[in-house]
Design a protein around this motif. Structure first.
Motif, mmCIF file in Angstrom:
data_model
loop_
_atom_site.group_PDB
_atom_site.id
_atom_site.type_symbol
_atom_site.label_atom_id
_atom_site.label_comp_id
_atom_site.label_asym_id
_atom_site.label_seq_id
_atom_site.Cartn_x
_atom_site.Cartn_y
_atom_site.Cartn_z
ATOM 1 N N VAL A 64 0.856 -1.184 0.000
ATOM 2 C CA VAL A 64 0.000 0.000 0.000
ATOM 3 C C VAL A 64 0.891 1.233 0.000
ATOM 4 N N ILE A 65 0.642 2.130 -0.940
ATOM 5 C CA ILE A 65 1.377 3.399 -0.957
ATOM 6 C C ILE A 65 0.371 4.501 -0.634
ATOM 7 N N VAL A 66 0.646 5.263 0.420
ATOM 8 C CA VAL A 66 -0.256 6.336 0.814
ATOM 9 C C VAL A 66 0.442 7.668 0.565
ATOM 10 N N VAL A 67 -0.184 8.525 -0.203
ATOM 11 C CA VAL A 67 0.332 9.872 -0.397
ATOM 12 C C VAL A 67 -0.427 10.778 0.551
ATOM 13 N N GLU A 68 0.265 11.504 1.392
ATOM 14 C CA GLU A 68 -0.454 12.292 2.402
ATOM 15 C C GLU A 68 0.324 13.545 2.762
ATOM 16 N N HIS A 69 -0.416 14.611 3.068
ATOM 17 C CA HIS A 69 0.173 15.865 3.523
ATOM 18 C C HIS A 69 0.291 15.886 5.036
ATOM 19 N N ASP A 70 -0.724 15.289 5.657
ATOM 20 C CA ASP A 70 -0.926 15.419 7.093
ATOM 21 C C ASP A 70 0.078 14.554 7.858
ATOM 22 N N MET A 71 1.041 15.229 8.509
ATOM 23 C CA MET A 71 2.113 14.514 9.205
ATOM 24 C C MET A 71 1.565 13.627 10.321
#
Lengths: 246, 391, 647
Positions: free
Chosen positions: A199-206
């Motif tokens: 699973v690759i998750v792209v996220e801004h929220d640290m």
């Protein structure tokens, strides 16, 4: 842990602007990976390349146990190969019911004639119900997807990915617009999914990334800036420079 | 082949088929040849033609309302179907006329002389007498019937393959289909097109081998055939648009990219729907033109395909019965207005002749439907059903 | 002034030959017998005297003499012209043209010169006319020679060159003399020189002269005779069909005519006995083989001419030669003429290509004008307006209505252009406010709604203006064409449209790039939310942009109306091509529209060049080509790539 997907030396430019610049990346199976990076780091283009939407100018994209090249394969072929993608904006078929949405995503033959003469099977029905249960939409199965709340649409989309049963899952900003409770649920879902697939998750929220508790890749200007645990990369001077500005 | 539960899950199909059956029986009972004669032969023909228009309207509804491809070319396929059957009708009838007139000759004619005489009869108006290659099968009803299916099907297949392959979508695709239609009609307008230029094919109401049968009887036969075709077409499309196929097709309409990322080869689905509906359009045309009696390139002009879209939009997209209602309602209303059936309205200084003003009214009501009632007349049924449900 | 010079010149020319005779009548009386009973041998004396007399009525007299309009009075031998007045003839003095009296026909005798004399007179007449003081008569004489060239015109024409005062006419005379020399000069060398001189002139009449020299006749013979100037030997089956070859053999009495299918039928029907022909039952004669067999039996019995079989005919054709020979016997002349003509044909082909290029350019301008408004509404705003064609029509009808009130065409066009812009601008704004703004981001719906508008507007125009075409007349100074040579010509109106297209291109580029409106337009189309937050009112900008695009359509309508007829369907004729132009060129880019229009214009003319008689076919193939083109460049010629192009 085998390597499932490998990108090496991939570059792509739009009108002279290098969106991805000699990027190399790999992920094993099973694995959960978070990708962070400032705006314009090339996160979306990175996913576009893997899913076949954008053709890179150079480089290799190799997939699976036999390391077959994904270049030249169409989006639908790549999806059938076992790569699922969740968009940033929830995209479900709003005019259709949750059940229809899930049925469409359910793993199975995708040819027009197979679909035309497709029969409902008890196995399929129970699989749909299992997935619906997993994403908490059992009660809503007969409702049109358009009536769902924003958060539930996100889950439905994740449910569709589950139904697809992919080996690699690309998830673009799953937590956007969710309440804290929904976020917690989403984190659990992703971690559970990563138990037997990549699973690759792209996220801004640290904060969200921290809760995923996984290896992190930092993208900047189309290339990998740093890789490692979240604590490791946040201690990296380059990463601090990029995030805080020079 | 079909799921046993298919019809029971789609009760509207049963309702439609029952209504169509009742209507057919009713018209038969009132027609000249088979009933009281309350309906004139020409009106029976108008009704038969309307059924064919309903058939192409549901094809249009499937390709546009369900699959989201606003094709402005389906009337071209309709016309091709008409031309294909018209070629046989004209050839066979001319052949019988020519054979009769040549049988009076002292020396019996050779086969070649007969063919030449037929050629002169058919192509005299465009100053030719040779049979173009495309008439190679005109002497065979079976092959020409095959052409009704093959030619529109292949054209749609090739055109669709080219267009979908390069991801031409939305308004671009509409314009491209319109260009295809324009190219076809311009081609047919040429005298050396091999299809008699703007004279078109005529005398199609005379069915070879049935010279003794009165038109009143022939009209009923075609009416039945049209009703049967509409019924079968409705069943077919109801089957295609139900279940998982329908789900995928509507998915393509709403978000093509998403369907693609689910692993469906969207282009194949579009091509399947585009070609299937083109074939049905061809069949509808093949039934329509023997009732109309004449076909010419003006029938294929882009505006005809636009009217088709108008019918479907007014009737209600995305529901098969909506397309039927739209096509029947608008085309019958249109012939009532343009045929002088509607009374003129006198405003003192100016009298509104509906023959002149009908198109203005149609155009504006179309705009109104698009703006205020995107679901068309079919949307009214939703309101009714909802009221029933809330009671 | 010119006239004075001419008179002086005429005097100078005639001065050395001044004769004693004061008038025509007295001069003629001195040769009374030769004039009254002219013969080819003696007429020269009279003609020479007349030529040297310098009398002004000479040319007129020669014409009347040749045309048998000269009468002689029996009693005194004086000559008169006449006019018919009931049974009597009115006598006219040959010097003054005054009525002298009337008399009965029996007192007069008509002078009827024979063919030889008439020819001599005509030749002398040419000389007189070519030297006539009146320039219009000289011109008429030159034109007459150009129309029908004969050998005897050469000498008088050459003689009339040096004294020609008018420079243009002199050049024309010299050119004509070269043409005459090419055909009729006495020596081969002179002809060759003339032909060489002609070889850099591409005009139609030069080509006619050379073609005349190269006239061929077709022959069939056993072998090629040595005394003929053979042009080409013909290959049967390639240059000439075997059917025609056999017909030539028949014409040359080298073969028997073949029995035609219809002859067989008539012979067979004439020989039916008891339902049989030569033993074969009539009902079996329904194949060609059976008929031929029956006929052959009849022929063998002598009842019909023998049929020549295909094989026999083929043998005959093979044993003969077929060739074209020049009527001109001098091989050097024909070779030179052919060389000259080939050279000219090459130049003509180049000129044709140039002409075609100009044609294509003007067609491209028309497509560009029709499409540029769309490039704004569709290209910049992304709004598809199917009623765009009807805005073009509206503009054209505005022009027509203006011409009803303003009779001066120049003024009317000057008034019509801004008025058409105003009318369609208003219509565009109304359409945007009432319909389109409710449908932003629903392009297919916009397409449909504007279809509705298009249908309604077309019918409305029909109701108001009727179905027949209305004229939109261009000012007189736009009539005519700019003629570069006999092949290249372009009408002024097309040049005007071209200029208009360039003006519009610059104007649109200027508006989009340099004005506040253009900046705001681009801002709104790229990011309406951001633009709104910066104080731009997107509603207002959309309205103005749509109005601008529609207004341009109106002006294009006036221009197109000048070039074609104004009908309620004219918009529909352009709409598909206009969209093609925008799509082919690349959406969202004015330069793309220009490229698209250029490509489509050149393509259509190019296809027409291969099949000039068929514009319908050209349009068909052009559209097919565009459909294919879009396969390979779906985003048009000038494509925006990457994320900016949208998904």
């Amino acid at each position: 842990m085998n390597t499932l997907l490998e990108l090496s030396g991939v570059s792509v430019s739009f009108d002279g602007f290098k969106a991805i610049n000699n990027l190399s990346f790999q992920i094993g199976e099973p694995e959960l990976r978070a990708i962070i990076g400032p705006n314009g780091a090339g996160k979306t283009t990175f996913m576009d390349i893997i899913t076949g939407k954008t053709k890179p100018d150079e480089g290799h994209v190799l997939w699976g146990d036999k390391a077959t090249s994904l270049l030249g394969r169409s989006e639908s072929q790549i999806a059938r190969d076992g790569i699922g993608r969740k968009f940033q904006k929830p995209t479900v078929f709003e005019a259709q019911t949750i059940r229809e949405n899930l049925a469409m995503a359910l793993k199975g033959d995708r040819g027009p004639l197979d679909v035309l003469f497709h029969r409902k099977t008890p196995a399929g029905t129970s699989r749909i119900e299992t997935v619906a249960d997993e994403v908490g939409l059992t009660k809503d199965l007969a409702r049109p997807a358009g009536e769902l709340s924003h958060g539930k649409k996100q889950w439905l989309e994740i449910g569709m990915l589950l139904a697809q049963d992919p080996r690699l899952l690309l998830v673009d900003e799953p937590a956007a617009g969710m309440t804290p409770a929904e976020r917690a649920h989403t984190t659990d879902l992703l971690r559970r999914m990563a138990l037997n697939r990549a699973v690759i998750v792209v996220e801004h929220d640290m904060e969200f990334v921290r809760r995923l508790d996984c290896k992190v890749t930092v993208l900047h200007e189309g290339a990998v800036l740093a890789e490692g645990s979240l604590d490791h990369v946040t201690a990296n001077q380059d990463v601090i420079d990029v995030y805080l500005g020079r | 082949m079909m799921k046993p539960g298919f019809l029971s899950q789609n009760q509207s199909v049963l309702w439609f088929l029952a209504t169509l059956g009742m209507f057919t029986l009713g018209v038969t009972a009132l027609a000249e040849a088979t009933g009281t004669g309350a309906l004139s032969t020409s009106f029976v023909k108008t009704l038969g033609k309307t059924l064919c228009l309903c058939l192409i309207a549901i094809a249009m509804d499937v390709v546009w309302g369900y699959c989201g491809i606003l094709s402005l070319g389906h009337f071209a396929f309709f016309g091709i179907g008409g031309y294909a059957i018209g070629m046989w009708l004209m050839y066979a009838r001319t052949e019988s006329i020519v054979s009769e007139s040549l049988s009076a000759a002292v020396i019996p004619p050779t086969d070649q002389e007969i063919v030449e005489a037929i050629g002169t009869q058919i192509f005299g108006v465009v100053g030719s007498s040779d049979f173009p290659v495309i008439w190679a099968f005109a002497d065979s009803l079976g092959l020409q019937l095959l052409m009704v299916i093959l030619v529109p099907g292949l054209m749609a297949l090739v055109f669709g393959w080219l267009a979908f392959r390069s991801r031409v979508t939305g308004v671009y695709l509409s314009i491209l289909t319109q260009a295809m239609t324009l190219a076809l009609s311009l081609y047919l307008f040429q005298n050396d097109s091999g299809l008699r230029g703007n004279n078109g094919l005529s005398g199609l109401q005379n069915i070879p081998g049935f010279d003794a049968t009165p038109q009143s009887m022939i009209s009923i036969a075609f009416f039945w055939a049209s009703a049967l075709a509409l019924g079968l077409g409705y069943l077919l499309f109801a089957f295609v648009t139900s279940g998982k196929m329908g789900s995928v097709v509507r998915g393509i309409r709403d978000d093509e990219a998403r369907v693609r990322f689910l692993g469906y080869h969207v282009e194949s689905y579009k091509l399947f729907i585009f070609t299937l509906t083109a074939i049905i359009a061809g069949i509808a045309g093949a039934l329509y033109y023997p009732q109309a009696g004449i076909i010419n390139p003006a029938e294929i002009a882009p505006i005809a395909s636009i009217y088709l879209a108008v019918w479907v939009a007014i009737g209600g997209r995305g529901r098969l019965y909506g397309a039927v209602i739209g096509a029947a309602f608008v085309s019958l209303l249109s012939s009532w207005f343009t045929g002088g059936g509607a009374p003129d309205i006198s405003l003192g200084v100016y009298t509104i002749h509906w023959t002149d003003w009908w198109l203005v009214l149609l155009g504006l009501s179309f705009v109104a439907v698009t703006l205020f009632a995107p679901k068309g007349i079919g949307g009214l049924f939703d309101l009714l059903i909802r009221k029933e449900g809330s009671r | 002034m010119l006239r004075t010079i001419l008179i002086i010149l005429a005097v100078c020319v005639t001065a050395p030959h001044t004769s004693a005779a004061q008038d025509l009548q007295s001069l003629l009386q001195s040769h009374q017998r030769l004039v009254a009973k002219p013969s080819a041998k003696t007429v020269g004396v009279v003609l020479d005297d007349l030529a040297s007399s310098g009398l002004s009525g000479t040319a007129d007299f020669l014409e009347k003499w040749r045309n048998k309009d000269l009468w002689v009075r029996k009693e005194d031998g004086r000559f008169f012209y006449t006019a018919m007045a009931e049974a009597q003839l009115t006598l006219l003095d040959i010097d003054t043209g005054q009525v002298v009296g009337t008399t009965s026909k029996k007192h007069l005798k008509q002078i009827r010169p024979n063919g030889g004399v008439r020819k001599a007179i005509a030749s002398a007449l040419v000389q007189f006319q070519l030297n006539d003081p009146d320039i219009t008569r000289r011109k008429a004489a030159v034109d007459a020679i150009a129309r029908a060239m004969t050998a005897d015109q050469l000498a008088p024409l050459e003689a009339a060159i040096d004294n020609e005062a008018d420079a243009d006419l002199k050049a024309q005379k010299m050119r004509l003399a070269v043409m005459l020399r090419a055909s009729f000069a006495p020596t081969t060398e002179a002809r060759l020189a003339a032909i060489t001189a002609l070889s850099d002139d591409i005009s139609v009449d030069t080509r006619a002269v050379l073609n005349q020299i190269l006239t061929t006749k077709r022959h069939a013979a056993v072998s090629i005779p040595s005394d003929l100037n053979v042009a080409t030997q013909l290959m049967v089956g390639k240059d000439i069909s075997s059917l025609d070859a056999y017909a030539m053999l028949v014409d040359a009495n080298l073969a028997q005519p073949r029995v035609k299918a219809s002859d067989i039928v008539s012979v067979l029907s004439a020989n039916i006995e008891n339902g049989r022909v030569a033993g074969t039952p009539v009902r079996l004669l329904d194949t060609i083989e059976a008929r031929e067999k029956a006929y052959d039996s009849l022929a063998a019995a002598g009842a019909a001419p023998t049929r020549i079989t295909d094989a026999a005919a083929q043998r005959l054709i093979e044993t003969h030669v077929f060739f074209d020979s020049y009527s001109e016997s001098d091989i050097r002349v024909t070779a030179a003429a052919k060389l000259a003509l080939d050279g000219i044909e090459t130049r003509v082909a180049i000129s044709h290509a140039a002409d075609l290029t100009l044609d294509a350019l003007s067609l491209a301008s028309i497509y560009f004008l029709a499409a540029i408004g769309l490039a704004v509404t569709f290209g910049v705003m992304g709004v598809i307006n199917m009623a765009h064609g009807e805005f073009i029509m509206m503009g054209a009808y505005t022009g027509y209505v203006v011409q009803l009130f303003v009779p001066n065409y120049t003024l009317s066009i000057i008034v019509a252009l801004p008025l058409a812009f105003a009318v369609t601008f208003a219509a565009g704004v109304a359409l945007e406010r009432l319909v389109i703004r409710w449908l932003y981001h629903r392009p297919l719906e916009t397409l449909l709604a504007t279809f509705g508008i298009s249908i309604a507007l077309q019918q409305l125009a029909k109701n108001i203006f009727g179905t027949q075409a209305r004229p939109l007349t261009s000012p007189a100074w736009l009539d005519g064409a700019w003629v570069i040579n006999d092949v290249i010509a372009i009408s002024y109106i097309r040049i005007a449209i071209f200029v208009l297209a360039i003006i519009f291109l610059s104007l649109i580029v200027w508006i989009l790039r340099k004005t506040r409106l253009g900046l705001e337009m681009r801002a709104v189309t790229q990011n309406p939310g951001m633009a709104a937050s910066m104080g731009i009112n997107p509603d207002r900008i959309n309205m103005l942009t749509f109005g601008l695009g529609s207004g341009i359509a109106g002006i294009a309508g006036v221009a197109i109306g000048l070039y074609a007829k104004v009908t309620s369907e004219m918009g529909a004729d352009y709409i598909v091509q206009s969209f093609m132009t925008v799509v082919v060129g690349g959406v969202g880019n004015v330069w793309g529209t220009l490229a698209g229009a250029t490509m489509i214009g050149f393509l259509q003319k190019g296809i027409e060049w291969f099949n000039p008689s068929n514009t319908l076919a050209a349009q068909t193939y052009m559209i097919l080509f565009i459909i294919l083109f879009i396969q390979f460049r779906p985003k048009g010629i000038v494509a925006l790539r990457g994320r900016a192009a949208g998904d």
